[in-house]
Design a protein around this motif. Structure first.
Motif, PDB file in Angstrom:
ATOM      1  N   UNK A 197      -3.150   6.257   5.177  1.00  7.74           N
ATOM      2  CA  UNK A 197      -2.738   7.591   5.637  1.00  7.74           C
ATOM      3  C   UNK A 197      -2.661   7.585   7.161  1.00  7.74           C
ATOM      4  N   UNK A 198      -1.582   8.171   7.689  1.00  4.58           N
ATOM      5  CA  UNK A 198      -1.349   8.100   9.135  1.00  4.58           C
ATOM      6  C   UNK A 198      -1.165   9.487   9.736  1.00  4.58           C
ATOM      7  N   UNK A 241      -5.195   4.943   8.678  1.00  2.00           N
ATOM      8  CA  UNK A 241      -6.511   4.626   8.102  1.00  2.00           C
ATOM      9  C   UNK A 241      -6.373   4.432   6.602  1.00  2.00           C
ATOM     10  N   UNK A 242      -7.256   3.602   6.057  1.00  2.00           N
ATOM     11  CA  UNK A 242      -7.293   3.467   4.602  1.00  2.00           C
ATOM     12  C   UNK A 242      -8.051   4.642   4.021  1.00  2.00           C
ATOM     13  N   UNK A 243      -7.570   5.118   2.887  1.00  2.00           N
ATOM     14  CA  UNK A 243      -8.279   6.223   2.237  1.00  2.00           C
ATOM     15  C   UNK A 243      -8.452   5.860   0.763  1.00  2.00           C
ATOM     16  N   UNK A 295       0.856  -1.183   0.000  1.00  2.00           N
ATOM     17  CA  UNK A 295       0.000   0.000   0.000  1.00  2.00           C
ATOM     18  C   UNK A 295       0.894   1.236   0.000  1.00  2.00           C
ATOM     19  N   UNK A 296       0.422   2.266  -0.628  1.00  2.00           N
ATOM     20  CA  UNK A 296       1.155   3.527  -0.638  1.00  2.00           C
ATOM     21  C   UNK A 296       0.920   4.201   0.713  1.00  2.00           C
ATOM     22  N   UNK A 297       2.015   4.500   1.423  1.00  2.00           N
ATOM     23  CA  UNK A 297       1.905   5.028   2.789  1.00  2.00           C
ATOM     24  C   UNK A 297       2.131   6.533   2.850  1.00  2.00           C
ATOM     25  N   UNK A 298       1.117   7.213   3.350  1.00  2.00           N
ATOM     26  CA  UNK A 298       1.229   8.665   3.497  1.00  2.00           C
ATOM     27  C   UNK A 298       1.227   8.978   4.989  1.00  2.00           C
ATOM     28  N   UNK A 305      -7.389  16.724  12.415  1.00  2.00           N
ATOM     29  CA  UNK A 305      -8.626  17.210  11.793  1.00  2.00           C
ATOM     30  C   UNK A 305      -8.605  16.906  10.296  1.00  2.00           C
ATOM     31  N   UNK A 306      -7.437  17.062   9.679  1.00  2.00           N
ATOM     32  CA  UNK A 306      -7.319  16.782   8.250  1.00  2.00           C
ATOM     33  C   UNK A 306      -7.585  15.303   7.985  1.00  2.00           C
ATOM     34  N   UNK A 307      -6.982  14.443   8.797  1.00  2.00           N
ATOM     35  CA  UNK A 307      -7.210  13.005   8.605  1.00  2.00           C
ATOM     36  C   UNK A 307      -8.685  12.666   8.827  1.00  2.00           C
TER      37      UNK A 307
END
Ligand SMILES: Nc1nc2c(ncn2[C@@H]2O[C@H](COP(=O)(O)OP(=O)(O)OP(=O)(O)O)[C@@H](O)[C@H]2O)c(=O)[nH]1
Ligand SMILES: [Mg+2]
Length: 433
Positions: free
Chosen positions: A250-251, A238-240, A198-201, A213-215
């Motif tokens: 995204x973390x 979390x998966x996005x 998975x691509x990790x951000x 808040x952004x997440x």
């Protein structure tokens, strides 16, 4: 926001800052230290400052100033002095003697906030370790320090251990904690191994920049957010789903601050692993903060300090743009507001472009009966295009997340390796970034 203390219970604090050499007050730094003290359960009743060529080795400030602090503390009915500086253990105990007050330095203040905020077992272990490592070389001074006043900021030591034990017991507690944290690390490695593919951000940034808040807005989650420093101490992933239907991880993680104590950096090694392992860093910068320039510098330096490689791409995300009147568009990065959802499409497009650039693209010709392979590709790669060929075949354009090898291995297994063509560069996309 929840506070553990009623305003009437806030500890009265005398705040001291020194300006060394040609240092002067930096924009927003007063607001920041006041917010830190408030988060720790204190309220500043007097502020004192001193300009000095160099810090005094024994007292950090001058002897005359230290005597003056004792008088001020007496007059203002406070017995806690907080220095917005990191002091040596000798300086703390000498200052306590001269002022007859409890003296807290910046590291101890930040550690106290972390200790008060830690909710999960991992965070509690990490903060206890950080506090003990900080306390160990200071234990003899600490006896004096803790016996002076029974309660308040900085007196919530690392568990019950602090007061009644000697160095040897502190050391054995440190190795116990290190072992426990290592166990967490092993579990963490297993979890992250499952996530490869998975691509990790990872969202990084100064504390209170609006990361959680952004997440929450991007993933529809309800992580704890608050207008105070260090609301988040743990990592959440979390998966996005991106607009093209593909998934990324995204973390959100602990925020940074200027002069982040070394002991915290060391103890939060596991938590910060998510930053080092990211494929893309979203650097959240509060666009509405007058201190944003200082925040950017601190984040850059902190990333370097925690060992984040330069080659990991970074995208600046200017947050809280709804709170800015004259929003002149920044030349780099994306301007967003998690509250009004302004700019989020642009952000997602930029994320897709970054993700696409990190993939190894290939074309593959499959026959209709190879549907299992197609299914595998959908699960393990980013499938951009599937077109029907003439002779009952389909042509697939896709990107491999972890290099060609993983795909070639699969093709080899399915005896399809001849149908596989590497593309020298990413295909043209609609989401130009
Ligand atoms: N006006 C406005 N406020 C925002 C926006 N995003 C976040 N905030 C506020 O900024 C404060 C901090 O937000 P958080 O998301 O907790 O910030 P954080 O970066 O996760 O902070 P830490 O976890 O403490 O490092 C909260 O009071 C949020 O409501 C935004 O887009 N606009
Ligand atoms: Mg947060």
């Amino acid at each position: 926001m929840h506070s553990t203390k009623e305003p009437t219970e806030l500890e009265r604090v005398l705040l001291v800052r020194a300006y060394i050499g040609n240092e002067s007050e930096e924009v927003g730094s007063t607001r920041e230290i006041l917010a830190l003290i408030q988060s720790a359960g204190g309220t500043v009743v007097v502020q004192e400052s001193q300009k000095r060529k160099t810090p005094d080795l024994r007292l950090f400030i001058g002897r005359g100033k230290a005597d003056e602090l004792r008088e001020i503390a007496l007059r203002e009915n406070t017995s806690t002095i907080i220095f917005d500086h990191n002091l040596s253990s000798g300086q703390v105990s000498r200052l306590e003697e001269v002022t007859n007050c409890k003296v807290i330095d910046r590291t101890e203040l930040i550690l106290a906030i972390f200790a008060g905020q830690a909710r999960t077992r991992e965070a509690k272990l990490q903060i206890e370790l950080a506090q003990l490592r900080y306390a160990l070389p200071r234990l003899s001074g600490m006896w004096h320090h803790f016996s002076r006043l029974g309660a308040g900021i900085g007196t919530r030591g690392p568990g019950e251990t602090q007061l009644e034990i000697d160095r040897r017991r502190a050391r054995s507690r440190i190795s116990f904690l290190e072992k426990k944290i290592e166990e967490v690390e092993t579990r963490w490695k297993i979890v992250s191994a499952r996530r490869t593919g998975m691509f990790n951000i990872t969202i990084v940034g100064y504390t209170n920049a609006g990361k959680s808040t952004l997440l929450n807005t991007l993933c529809n989650t309800c992580l704890y957010t608050a207008d105070k420093p260090f609301a988040t101490l743990d990592t959440t992933s979390r998966r996005m789903i991106l607009p093209d239907g593909s998934e990324v991880l995204i973390s959100d993680t602990v925020g940074f601050i200027e002069r982040l104590p070394e002991t915290l950096v060391a103890s939060f090694h596991t938590t910060l692993d998510i930053v080092r392992k990211a494929d893309l860093l979203l650097v959240a910068v509060d666009r509405s903060s007058p201190s944003r320039g200082r925040h950017i510098t601190t984040v850059r330096k902190t990333l370097q300090r925690i060992g984040v490689e330069e080659f990991i791409p970074r995208l600046t995300v200017w947050t809280k743009c709804d709170a800015v009147d004259d929003l002149r568009y920044p030349r780099t990065g994306v301007a967003v507001s998690a509250l009004s959802e302004f700019g989020l499409d642009a952000l997602l497009n930029r994320i897709m472009s970054h993700r696409d650039r990190s993939l190894d693209w290939f074309e593959l010709v499959l026959e209709y009966r190879d549907s299992a392979i197609l299914h595998w590709l959908y699960k393990n790669c980013v499938v951009r295009n599937v077109t029907n060929g003439e002779d009952a075949s389909v042509r697939v354009l896709a990107g491999a997340l972890r290099g060609y090898d993983s795909v070639e291995g699969k093709m080899d297994e399915a005896k399809l390796v001849r149908n596989f063509v590497r593309l020298p560069e990413p295909p043209e996309t609609e989401h130009a970034g």
